[in-house]
Design a protein around this motif. Sequence first.
Motif, PDB file in Angstrom:
ATOM      1  N   ILE A 164      48.788  37.983  47.005  1.00 29.10           N
ATOM      2  CA  ILE A 164      48.098  37.752  45.742  1.00 29.10           C
ATOM      3  C   ILE A 164      49.139  37.308  44.713  1.00 29.10           C
ATOM      4  CG2 ILE A 164      46.178  39.343  46.153  1.00 29.10           C
ATOM      5  CD1 ILE A 164      47.630  41.316  44.228  1.00 29.10           C
ATOM      6  N   TYR A 165      48.721  36.415  43.835  1.00 25.60           N
ATOM      7  CA  TYR A 165      49.603  35.946  42.764  1.00 25.60           C
ATOM      8  C   TYR A 165      48.900  36.230  41.432  1.00 25.60           C
ATOM      9  CZ  TYR A 165      52.377  32.613  39.949  1.00 25.60           C
ATOM     10  OH  TYR A 165      53.173  32.029  38.983  1.00 25.60           O
ATOM     11  N   PRO A 166      49.204  37.404  40.836  1.00 29.54           N
ATOM     12  CA  PRO A 166      48.508  37.785  39.609  1.00 29.54           C
ATOM     13  C   PRO A 166      49.221  37.277  38.356  1.00 29.54           C
ATOM     14  CG  PRO A 166      49.832  39.620  40.390  1.00 29.54           C
ATOM     15  CD  PRO A 166      50.127  38.469  41.297  1.00 29.54           C
ATOM     16  N   GLY A 167      48.447  37.075  37.305  1.00 29.60           N
ATOM     17  CA  GLY A 167      49.045  36.677  36.035  1.00 29.60           C
ATOM     18  C   GLY A 167      47.963  36.425  35.026  1.00 29.60           C
ATOM     19  N   SER A 168      48.389  36.081  33.801  1.00 32.39           N
ATOM     20  CA  SER A 168      47.371  35.754  32.802  1.00 32.39           C
ATOM     21  C   SER A 168      47.006  34.277  32.833  1.00 32.39           C
ATOM     22  CB  SER A 168      47.769  36.191  31.389  1.00 32.39           C
ATOM     23  OG  SER A 168      49.089  36.547  31.278  1.00 32.39           O
ATOM     24  N   PHE A 169      47.943  33.418  33.213  1.00 33.11           N
ATOM     25  CA  PHE A 169      47.658  31.983  33.386  1.00 33.11           C
ATOM     26  C   PHE A 169      46.873  31.416  32.201  1.00 33.11           C
ATOM     27  CE2 PHE A 169      47.768  33.956  37.656  1.00 33.11           C
ATOM     28  CZ  PHE A 169      48.893  33.316  38.140  1.00 33.11           C
ATOM     29  N   ARG A 182      55.410  36.874  42.729  1.00 29.03           N
ATOM     30  CA  ARG A 182      55.726  36.653  41.318  1.00 29.03           C
ATOM     31  C   ARG A 182      56.827  35.599  41.235  1.00 29.03           C
ATOM     32  NH1 ARG A 182      52.613  38.428  37.148  1.00 29.03           N
ATOM     33  NH2 ARG A 182      54.369  39.043  35.834  1.00 29.03           N
ATOM     34  N   GLY A 183      56.868  34.896  40.114  1.00 22.48           N
ATOM     35  CA  GLY A 183      57.911  33.894  39.904  1.00 22.48           C
ATOM     36  C   GLY A 183      58.983  34.444  38.983  1.00 22.48           C
ATOM     37  N   LEU A 184      60.230  34.088  39.265  1.00 16.19           N
ATOM     38  CA  LEU A 184      61.329  34.493  38.386  1.00 16.19           C
ATOM     39  C   LEU A 184      61.965  33.258  37.776  1.00 16.19           C
ATOM     40  CD1 LEU A 184      63.401  37.267  40.215  1.00 16.19           C
ATOM     41  CD2 LEU A 184      61.952  37.536  38.203  1.00 16.19           C
TER      42      LEU A 184
END
Length: 162
Positions: free
Chosen positions: A4-9, A86-88
Amino acid sequence: MIAIYPGSFDPITLGHLDIIQRGGKLFERVIVVVLPNPNKQPLFPIPKRVAQIRECTSHLTNIEVDSFSGLTVEYAKLKRAGVLLRGLRVLSDFEGELQMAHTNKMLWDGMETVFLATSNEYSFLSSSVVKEIAMFGGSVELFVPENVAVDIYAYINKYFKK
Ligand code: ADP
């Protein structure tokens, strides 16, 4: 393995899209999940963000887009996802991300956080930067997918131009 790739986007940027595309090559399925962020005033409502992400990822076969309100680990359990992606970008991302990874691990041991280093050309890019450029009348085409740029201009025209 499902990730899963969570975020507010809010909104999705080319930096996010890059992580989605690269994640899609590593995992069987990647579910992009839009979560509310109580600390940020949103530009687009969540269903709009979901639609924007769906449109710009429609050419990718193993990407799904969803939204959720609640703990990320609960969503992961629901979907039987073993990886949180997650991306860094820069060093300053690291502290918060590491804290979140440890917290999630304590909440549920069944999931590993995997970080992808951002591609160089997007390391400066954030949704906030995009919003700031747009508010001051700049062009956002270099930073967001085409469909999102269209939505941003429509928003600016509606609320900021007399
Ligand atoms: P959040 O509010 O949860 O931080 P964001 O939408 O800002 O949600 O970011 C979601 C994820 O995407 C985070 O892991 C963030 O570090 C990553 N990300 C944001 N911008 C970029 C970028 N330009 N390149 C790569 N990853 C990014």
